[in-house]
Design a protein around this motif. Sequence first.
Motif, PDB file in Angstrom:
ATOM      1  N   VAL A  56       0.800  -1.221   0.000  1.00  0.00           N
ATOM      2  CA  VAL A  56       0.000   0.000   0.000  1.00  0.00           C
ATOM      3  C   VAL A  56       0.835   1.274   0.000  1.00  0.00           C
ATOM      4  O   VAL A  56       0.290   2.364  -0.192  1.00  0.00           O
ATOM      5  N   ALA A  57       2.156   1.171   0.205  1.00  0.00           N
ATOM      6  CA  ALA A  57       2.977   2.384   0.273  1.00  0.00           C
ATOM      7  C   ALA A  57       4.427   2.038   0.008  1.00  0.00           C
ATOM      8  O   ALA A  57       4.884   0.912   0.262  1.00  0.00           O
ATOM      9  N   LEU A  58       5.173   3.041  -0.486  1.00  0.00           N
ATOM     10  CA  LEU A  58       6.602   2.919  -0.721  1.00  0.00           C
ATOM     11  C   LEU A  58       7.339   3.943   0.137  1.00  0.00           C
ATOM     12  O   LEU A  58       6.837   5.046   0.376  1.00  0.00           O
ATOM     13  N   PHE A  59       8.534   3.584   0.573  1.00  0.00           N
ATOM     14  CA  PHE A  59       9.354   4.451   1.424  1.00  0.00           C
ATOM     15  C   PHE A  59      10.742   4.551   0.800  1.00  0.00           C
ATOM     16  O   PHE A  59      11.388   3.527   0.562  1.00  0.00           O
ATOM     17  N   GLY A  60      11.199   5.784   0.538  1.00  0.00           N
ATOM     18  CA  GLY A  60      12.479   5.985  -0.130  1.00  0.00           C
ATOM     19  C   GLY A  60      13.559   6.469   0.823  1.00  0.00           C
ATOM     20  O   GLY A  60      13.283   7.187   1.785  1.00  0.00           O
ATOM     21  N   PRO A  61      14.843   6.110   0.550  1.00  0.00           N
ATOM     22  CA  PRO A  61      15.975   6.534   1.375  1.00  0.00           C
ATOM     23  C   PRO A  61      16.689   7.738   0.761  1.00  0.00           C
ATOM     24  O   PRO A  61      16.151   8.386  -0.154  1.00  0.00           O
ATOM     25  N   GLU A  62      17.896   8.034   1.233  1.00  0.00           N
ATOM     26  CA  GLU A  62      18.755   9.005   0.553  1.00  0.00           C
ATOM     27  C   GLU A  62      18.872   8.623  -0.920  1.00  0.00           C
ATOM     28  O   GLU A  62      18.840   7.439  -1.262  1.00  0.00           O
ATOM     29  N   THR A  83       3.437   2.347 -10.146  1.00  0.00           N
ATOM     30  CA  THR A  83       2.450   1.588  -9.366  1.00  0.00           C
ATOM     31  C   THR A  83       1.297   2.451  -8.885  1.00  0.00           C
ATOM     32  O   THR A  83       0.253   1.922  -8.479  1.00  0.00           O
ATOM     33  N   GLY A  84       1.483   3.777  -8.869  1.00  0.00           N
ATOM     34  CA  GLY A  84       0.478   4.667  -8.309  1.00  0.00           C
ATOM     35  C   GLY A  84       0.493   4.731  -6.796  1.00  0.00           C
ATOM     36  O   GLY A  84      -0.312   5.450  -6.197  1.00  0.00           O
ATOM     37  N   LEU A  85       1.420   4.006  -6.172  1.00  0.00           N
ATOM     38  CA  LEU A  85       1.460   3.981  -4.708  1.00  0.00           C
ATOM     39  C   LEU A  85       2.056   5.276  -4.159  1.00  0.00           C
ATOM     40  O   LEU A  85       2.938   5.883  -4.787  1.00  0.00           O
ATOM     41  N   PRO A  86       1.607   5.708  -2.974  1.00  0.00           N
ATOM     42  CA  PRO A  86       2.226   6.881  -2.351  1.00  0.00           C
ATOM     43  C   PRO A  86       3.677   6.597  -1.985  1.00  0.00           C
ATOM     44  O   PRO A  86       4.026   5.477  -1.600  1.00  0.00           O
ATOM     45  N   VAL A  87       4.510   7.626  -2.108  1.00  0.00           N
ATOM     46  CA  VAL A  87       5.928   7.522  -1.772  1.00  0.00           C
ATOM     47  C   VAL A  87       6.205   8.410  -0.565  1.00  0.00           C
ATOM     48  O   VAL A  87       5.905   9.603  -0.590  1.00  0.00           O
ATOM     49  N   HIS A  88       6.798   7.823   0.473  1.00  0.00           N
ATOM     50  CA  HIS A  88       7.142   8.564   1.687  1.00  0.00           C
ATOM     51  C   HIS A  88       8.663   8.707   1.750  1.00  0.00           C
ATOM     52  O   HIS A  88       9.386   7.702   1.739  1.00  0.00           O
ATOM     53  N   ASP A  89       9.147   9.923   1.815  1.00  0.00           N
ATOM     54  CA  ASP A  89      10.579  10.199   1.868  1.00  0.00           C
ATOM     55  C   ASP A  89      11.045  10.102   3.322  1.00  0.00           C
ATOM     56  O   ASP A  89      10.622  10.884   4.175  1.00  0.00           O
ATOM     57  N   THR A  90      11.926   9.143   3.606  1.00  0.00           N
ATOM     58  CA  THR A  90      12.404   8.959   4.975  1.00  0.00           C
ATOM     59  C   THR A  90      13.706   9.700   5.239  1.00  0.00           C
ATOM     60  O   THR A  90      14.147   9.771   6.390  1.00  0.00           O
ATOM     61  N   TYR A  91      14.339  10.254   4.203  1.00  0.00           N
ATOM     62  CA  TYR A  91      15.650  10.863   4.387  1.00  0.00           C
ATOM     63  C   TYR A  91      15.533  12.107   5.271  1.00  0.00           C
ATOM     64  O   TYR A  91      14.690  12.972   5.045  1.00  0.00           O
ATOM     65  N   ARG A  92      16.387  12.168   6.287  1.00  0.00           N
ATOM     66  CA  ARG A  92      16.389  13.252   7.283  1.00  0.00           C
ATOM     67  C   ARG A  92      15.072  13.320   8.047  1.00  0.00           C
ATOM     68  O   ARG A  92      14.639  14.391   8.484  1.00  0.00           O
ATOM     69  N   CYS A  93      14.438  12.187   8.200  1.00  0.00           N
ATOM     70  CA  CYS A  93      13.205  12.108   8.977  1.00  0.00           C
ATOM     71  C   CYS A  93      13.442  11.110  10.103  1.00  0.00           C
ATOM     72  O   CYS A  93      13.830   9.960   9.861  1.00  0.00           O
TER      73      CYS A  93
END
Length: 398
Positions: A56-62, A83-93
């Motif tokens: 249901v979701a994607l999470f990206g790194p640096e 894929t149309g899936l939401p992308v969550h940026d984890t870098y500096r989070c």
Amino acid sequence: MSTDDRVAVTTGIARLHASPGLAGPGRLGLVTNHTGVLADLRPTATALLEAGARLVALFGPEHGLHGTGQAGESEAARADPTTGLPVHDTYRCGGELLDKLLLDSGVDALVYDLQDIGARFYTYVWTMFDLMVSAARTGVRFVVADRPNPLGGLVSEGPLLDPAWASFVGRAAVPVRHGLTCGELARYLNASIVPQMAGSAADLTVIEVVGWQRSMDAEATALPWVAPSPNIPTPATAAVYPGTCLFEGTNLSEGRGTTQPFEIVGAPYVDARFAPSLAELDLPGVRFRDLWFVPTFHKHAGRLLRGVQLHVTDREAFAPVRTAVAMLGTLRRLYPDHFAWRTADSGVEGSDQRPFIDLLWGSDRLRRAVDAGDDPLPLCGPPAPPGRWVGDHALLYP
């Protein structure tokens, strides 16, 4: 190595693709980027959806989901166009913000599938660590779809990080070259450090690689090589990176802005003495070639530099960390009025404007030894099996 000599290896994500139930029930988030591919080069997000996984979701790194960001950058995409899936940026989070990100995403489990390169300061493993801590705090399960260490798993090098120098290029007491897969590192961190940070360990599952042996580097497997980040284009780059990345903490170019990043280093003040001086050290498994180059970006962009290229002649004998440390000592001896350390960029979490070499090395001992004119090689210690520092209980591939 010819393709006939390579060994078929099945990654953890390939096993999950074949059996989506290995990740457990519920909605899945995938921590991945462009390195997340199957052996046939299909993106794992697409393949998992086709296999019926509840992704249901994607999470990206640096460097971002598609790997286009340079060092210290990510990407602004909020949805994956494939894929149309939401992308969550984890870098500096991190901290509460990362906890909220996980909770708001609605996932029941995170699946981690990124290709590491076996060096403490490569940030993907610390994205994994930060997410494990958040997963432990928020009750999200954590699944590592393991991949081989492209440097092999027989050797670790360098000192353990001193926690006083923790940053995003090193969160915990891990050697510079750690000798583990991400799954093994996750097991170690979850047993030792995560409970201190989160109050309890994460609910961790490691989907192991099948067919990988500790003696195998990237070129010994039948897996495709996908450049993990813009400046690690080849397995040859990965082989030298645990050492030459230390030059990021100096005023020398580490070859960014050229076609051979981390394989070449140089500066405006280096002259004809450098390569012969390194040759005299008779370092195992490597030779040095005098060269000139002009970086197109990053340090000394557009300037003519002189330096050396590292030619690795024996991967097993080559010790990248010891080699780079010997190079640093030589530079200080040859160019005492010009060689200098760089302050960490303000964007590096945990930097506090400290010398970046201290964050990379994991303490200030290397910098102090080089500045004093002492032999810095004893700080490295001899290359050792990873079980020497992590304990054999963490090794999944004995």
